[in-house]
Motif scaffolding. Structure first.
Motif, PDB file in Angstrom:
ATOM      1  N   CYS A 214       1.321   8.402  -0.271  1.00  0.00           N
ATOM      2  CA  CYS A 214       0.734   7.062  -0.043  1.00  0.00           C
ATOM      3  C   CYS A 214      -0.588   7.177   0.717  1.00  0.00           C
ATOM      4  N   CYS A 217      -4.148   7.918  -0.970  1.00  0.00           N
ATOM      5  CA  CYS A 217      -4.989   6.834  -1.494  1.00  0.00           C
ATOM      6  C   CYS A 217      -5.238   5.762  -0.428  1.00  0.00           C
ATOM      7  N   HIS A 218      -4.293   5.587   0.489  1.00  0.00           N
ATOM      8  CA  HIS A 218      -4.442   4.509   1.475  1.00  0.00           C
ATOM      9  C   HIS A 218      -5.120   5.010   2.749  1.00  0.00           C
ATOM     10  N   THR A 251      -8.058   0.122  -1.387  1.00  0.00           N
ATOM     11  CA  THR A 251      -6.660   0.178  -0.948  1.00  0.00           C
ATOM     12  C   THR A 251      -6.472  -0.557   0.378  1.00  0.00           C
ATOM     13  N   ARG A 261      -1.665  -5.131   5.160  1.00  0.00           N
ATOM     14  CA  ARG A 261      -1.266  -5.999   4.060  1.00  0.00           C
ATOM     15  C   ARG A 261       0.200  -6.415   4.163  1.00  0.00           C
ATOM     16  N   ARG A 273       8.277  -6.481  -4.228  1.00  0.00           N
ATOM     17  CA  ARG A 273       6.940  -6.100  -4.695  1.00  0.00           C
ATOM     18  C   ARG A 273       6.994  -4.767  -5.435  1.00  0.00           C
ATOM     19  N   PHE A 274       7.765  -3.812  -4.883  1.00  0.00           N
ATOM     20  CA  PHE A 274       7.860  -2.509  -5.547  1.00  0.00           C
ATOM     21  C   PHE A 274       8.601  -2.601  -6.866  1.00  0.00           C
ATOM     22  N   THR A 283      -5.308  -0.952 -11.954  1.00  0.00           N
ATOM     23  CA  THR A 283      -5.054  -0.342 -10.649  1.00  0.00           C
ATOM     24  C   THR A 283      -4.688   1.140 -10.785  1.00  0.00           C
ATOM     25  N   HIS A 284      -5.087   1.908  -9.774  1.00  0.00           N
ATOM     26  CA  HIS A 284      -4.779   3.332  -9.772  1.00  0.00           C
ATOM     27  C   HIS A 284      -3.450   3.618  -9.106  1.00  0.00           C
ATOM     28  N   MET A 285      -2.904   2.639  -8.427  1.00  0.00           N
ATOM     29  CA  MET A 285      -1.600   2.869  -7.797  1.00  0.00           C
ATOM     30  C   MET A 285      -0.544   3.032  -8.881  1.00  0.00           C
ATOM     31  N   TRP A 287       2.194   2.139  -9.982  1.00  0.00           N
ATOM     32  CA  TRP A 287       3.236   1.126  -9.827  1.00  0.00           C
ATOM     33  C   TRP A 287       4.420   1.379 -10.740  1.00  0.00           C
ATOM     34  N   PHE A 290       6.480   3.919  -9.288  1.00  0.00           N
ATOM     35  CA  PHE A 290       7.111   3.459  -8.050  1.00  0.00           C
ATOM     36  C   PHE A 290       8.179   2.396  -8.311  1.00  0.00           C
TER      37      PHE A 290
HETATM   38  C1  HEC Z   1      -3.217   6.876  -6.617  1.00  0.00           C
HETATM   39  C2  HEC Z   1      -3.525   5.978  -5.508  1.00  0.00           C
HETATM   40  C3  HEC Z   1      -2.402   5.254  -4.783  1.00  0.00           C
HETATM   41  C4  HEC Z   1      -1.213   5.760  -4.292  1.00  0.00           C
HETATM   42  C5  HEC Z   1      -0.668   7.188  -4.419  1.00  0.00           C
HETATM   43  C6  HEC Z   1      -0.553   4.680  -3.607  1.00  0.00           C
HETATM   44  N1  HEC Z   1      -1.319   3.552  -3.682  1.00  0.00           N
HETATM   45 FE1  HEC Z   1      -0.817   1.697  -2.950  1.00  0.00          FE
HETATM   46  N2  HEC Z   1      -2.500   0.907  -3.793  1.00  0.00           N
HETATM   47  C7  HEC Z   1      -3.487   1.605  -4.437  1.00  0.00           C
HETATM   48  C8  HEC Z   1      -4.529   0.676  -4.877  1.00  0.00           C
HETATM   49  C9  HEC Z   1      -5.808   1.065  -5.628  1.00  0.00           C
HETATM   50  C10 HEC Z   1      -4.138  -0.620  -4.459  1.00  0.00           C
HETATM   51  C11 HEC Z   1      -4.892  -1.940  -4.668  1.00  0.00           C
HETATM   52  C12 HEC Z   1      -4.663  -2.451  -6.056  1.00  0.00           C
HETATM   53  C13 HEC Z   1      -3.250  -2.898  -6.307  1.00  0.00           C
HETATM   54  O1  HEC Z   1      -2.741  -3.796  -5.592  1.00  0.00           O
HETATM   55  O2  HEC Z   1      -2.610  -2.334  -7.211  1.00  0.00           O
HETATM   56  C14 HEC Z   1      -2.843  -0.440  -3.790  1.00  0.00           C
HETATM   57  C15 HEC Z   1      -2.089  -1.499  -3.270  1.00  0.00           C
HETATM   58  C16 HEC Z   1      -0.931  -1.354  -2.519  1.00  0.00           C
HETATM   59  C17 HEC Z   1      -0.176  -2.426  -1.898  1.00  0.00           C
HETATM   60  C18 HEC Z   1      -0.551  -3.923  -1.934  1.00  0.00           C
HETATM   61  C19 HEC Z   1       0.070  -4.603  -3.113  1.00  0.00           C
HETATM   62  C20 HEC Z   1      -0.161  -6.089  -3.103  1.00  0.00           C
HETATM   63  O3  HEC Z   1       0.421  -6.759  -3.980  1.00  0.00           O
HETATM   64  O4  HEC Z   1      -0.907  -6.602  -2.256  1.00  0.00           O
HETATM   65  C21 HEC Z   1       0.879  -1.858  -1.240  1.00  0.00           C
HETATM   66  C22 HEC Z   1       1.944  -2.584  -0.431  1.00  0.00           C
HETATM   67  C23 HEC Z   1       0.810  -0.439  -1.463  1.00  0.00           C
HETATM   68  N3  HEC Z   1      -0.282  -0.161  -2.247  1.00  0.00           N
HETATM   69  C24 HEC Z   1       1.709   0.479  -0.943  1.00  0.00           C
HETATM   70  C25 HEC Z   1       1.739   1.854  -1.280  1.00  0.00           C
HETATM   71  C26 HEC Z   1       2.787   2.756  -0.862  1.00  0.00           C
HETATM   72  C27 HEC Z   1       3.920   2.399   0.069  1.00  0.00           C
HETATM   73  C28 HEC Z   1       2.508   3.961  -1.448  1.00  0.00           C
HETATM   74  C29 HEC Z   1       3.356   5.217  -1.424  1.00  0.00           C
HETATM   75  C30 HEC Z   1       4.748   5.041  -1.778  1.00  0.00           C
HETATM   76  C31 HEC Z   1       1.270   3.808  -2.219  1.00  0.00           C
HETATM   77  N4  HEC Z   1       0.843   2.505  -2.089  1.00  0.00           N
HETATM   78  C32 HEC Z   1       0.664   4.807  -2.949  1.00  0.00           C
HETATM   79  C33 HEC Z   1      -3.507   2.978  -4.667  1.00  0.00           C
HETATM   80  C34 HEC Z   1      -2.462   3.848  -4.381  1.00  0.00           C
END
Ligand code: HEC
Ligand code: HEC
Length: 326
Positions: A214, A217-218, A251, A261, A273-274, A283-285, A287, A290
């Motif tokens: 996490c 990226c964050h 992020t 957030r 949300r997850f 988005t690059h997350m 999802w 996850f």
């Molecule tokens: C490859 C990059 C990447 C990784 C790894 C990543 N994130 Fe993110 N995350 C992002 C990006 C880019 C955004 C903003 C866009 C979006 O909401 O999808 C974001 C958004 C979020 C949000 C906000 C969602 C919302 O609806 O406001 C949360 C909470 C979050 N991440 C938690 C996590 C957690 C916990 C982990 C590890 C388990 C993680 N992220 C791993 C890139 C990443």
């Protein structure tokens, strides 16, 4: 005047010599070989172990988000689970790089690599040929149990023949490899087993830091060598969008600060949300991966994020207008 000319000529010659030395040093050092121990990891054919590896690869560790090709990316985002045959391309200021084929094909995949060689890549950041890996994977602190599960799963896949072009480092990339990138190893003696799957802070810390990356990226990081330039989990990394050149994704801060957030979110909201998958287009997350995280593990991650040191960095909303270059 003559003295000045001599001094200038000598200075120019010194600079030229130093520049030449630098170029030679870069060319000699950029792909040098590192020694690192070979972890005592042996692939298992136990279906429960393989299943555990599959959960990690398509779930929290999201190997599938990178180790698939461009054509498969949309399918993966829609929930497909193709074999990890690689090919995705990263275009970076230091070069362009593709993810390797991790299926058991002998000619183009991992068929000829030993279990310990694969385990060494993940734990010590040293490729089978000895070069330091690019800092894409932060899996150095996986437990022996999970490392075994992942290697066992990789071996269980069907062999896919897919030739992946060699990595291309430009001169800047070679200079970064020569002087900035060193193999990263575990932060402490690797654990034999992982924290039990239960909604504990310990389990959440393990998943967020050692498996799901996490913070990778964050947090804000150097685009050159990936080193962290801000507090981990404080957000602010910027991603370009393929479909929209006017906006970027940023992020969010995940620490329990007023700019965090998830600070106002309940545990149920976080778990929900997850489970919901991507909201913002492009988005690059990962999802989709996850979404496969078990409810218990999602609770564990939430409880861990609540314990992070609070950072008062405000990255702003996730979707932002792109700033003009320069
Ligand atoms: C490859 C990059 C990447 C990784 C790894 C990543 N994130 Fe993110 N995350 C992002 C990006 C880019 C955004 C903003 C866009 C979006 O909401 O999808 C974001 C958004 C979020 C949000 C906000 C969602 C919302 O609806 O406001 C949360 C909470 C979050 N991440 C938690 C996590 C957690 C916990 C982990 C590890 C388990 C993680 N992220 C791993 C890139 C990443
Ligand atoms: C964020 C993208 C990303 C994720 C996620 C990722 N990888 Fe990688 N992986 C890469 C890149 C890029 C390389 C090439 C590194 C280099 O050339 O230095 C690589 C290289 C490798 C190698 C070296 C293979 C070889 O033949 O040299 C192995 C093994 C590997 N990854 C396994 C995994 C596993 C297993 C997972 C999930 C647990 C995973 N990776 C997750 C991007 C990723």
């Amino acid at each position: 005047m003559r003295v000045l000319k001599k001094v200038l000529a000598a200075t120019a010659a010194t600079i030229a010599a130093l520049a030449l030395l630098f170029v030679v040093a870069v060319l000699l050092r950029w792909d040098r070989s590192y020694d690192a121990p070979y972890p005592q990891i042996h692939a298992s054919s136990d279906p429960a172990v393989i299943e555990r590896g599959r959960y990690l690869a398509y779930g929290p560790a999201h190997c599938v988000a990178c180790h698939t090709n461009d054509a498969e990316q949309d399918l993966v985002k829609a929930g497909a689970t193709p074999p990890l045959a690689g090919g995705y391309k990263f275009d970076l200021p230091v070069g362009h790089f593709r993810t390797p084929n991790l299926t058991p094909d002998v000619a183009t995949g991992i068929g000829n690599l030993k279990d310990a060689e694969l385990a060494r890549v993940l734990r010590y950041g040293v490729l089978p040929n000895g070069r330091a890996t690019l800092p894409f994977m932060e899996l150095h602190d996986l437990s022996d149990e999970d490392l075994t599960a992942i290697v066992s799963f990789l071996r269980s896949q069907p062999a896919v023949r897919r030739d992946i072009p060699k990595q291309h480092f430009n001169f800047l990339g070679k200079a970064v490899m020569a002087f900035a990138i060193k193999p990263a190893g575990p932060t402490s003696a690797p654990a034999k087993t992982s924290p039990a799957e239960a909604p504990t802070v310990e389990r959440g810390a393990y998943l967020a830091n050692n498996v799901a990356n996490c913070a990778g990226c964050h947090s804000q990081r150097s685009p050159m060598d990936g080193h962290y330039t801000s507090a981990r989990f404080s957000g602010g990394m910027t991603f370009d969008l393929d479909h929209d050149t006017k906006h970027v994704l940023v992020t969010p801060n995940l620490t329990p600060s007023k700019y965090g957030r998830i600070t106002p979110w309940s545990e149920e909201q976080f778990v929900g949300r997850f489970g919901a998958g991507a909201g913002l287009e492009g988005t690059h997350m990962p999802w989709k991966q996850f979404q496969r995280i078990s409810e218990t593990d999602a609770r564990a991650i939430y409880r861990y994020l609540r314990t992070l040191p609070s950072s008062d960095f405000n990255p702003g909303p996730s979707l932002q207008a792109k700033k003009k270059e320069g």
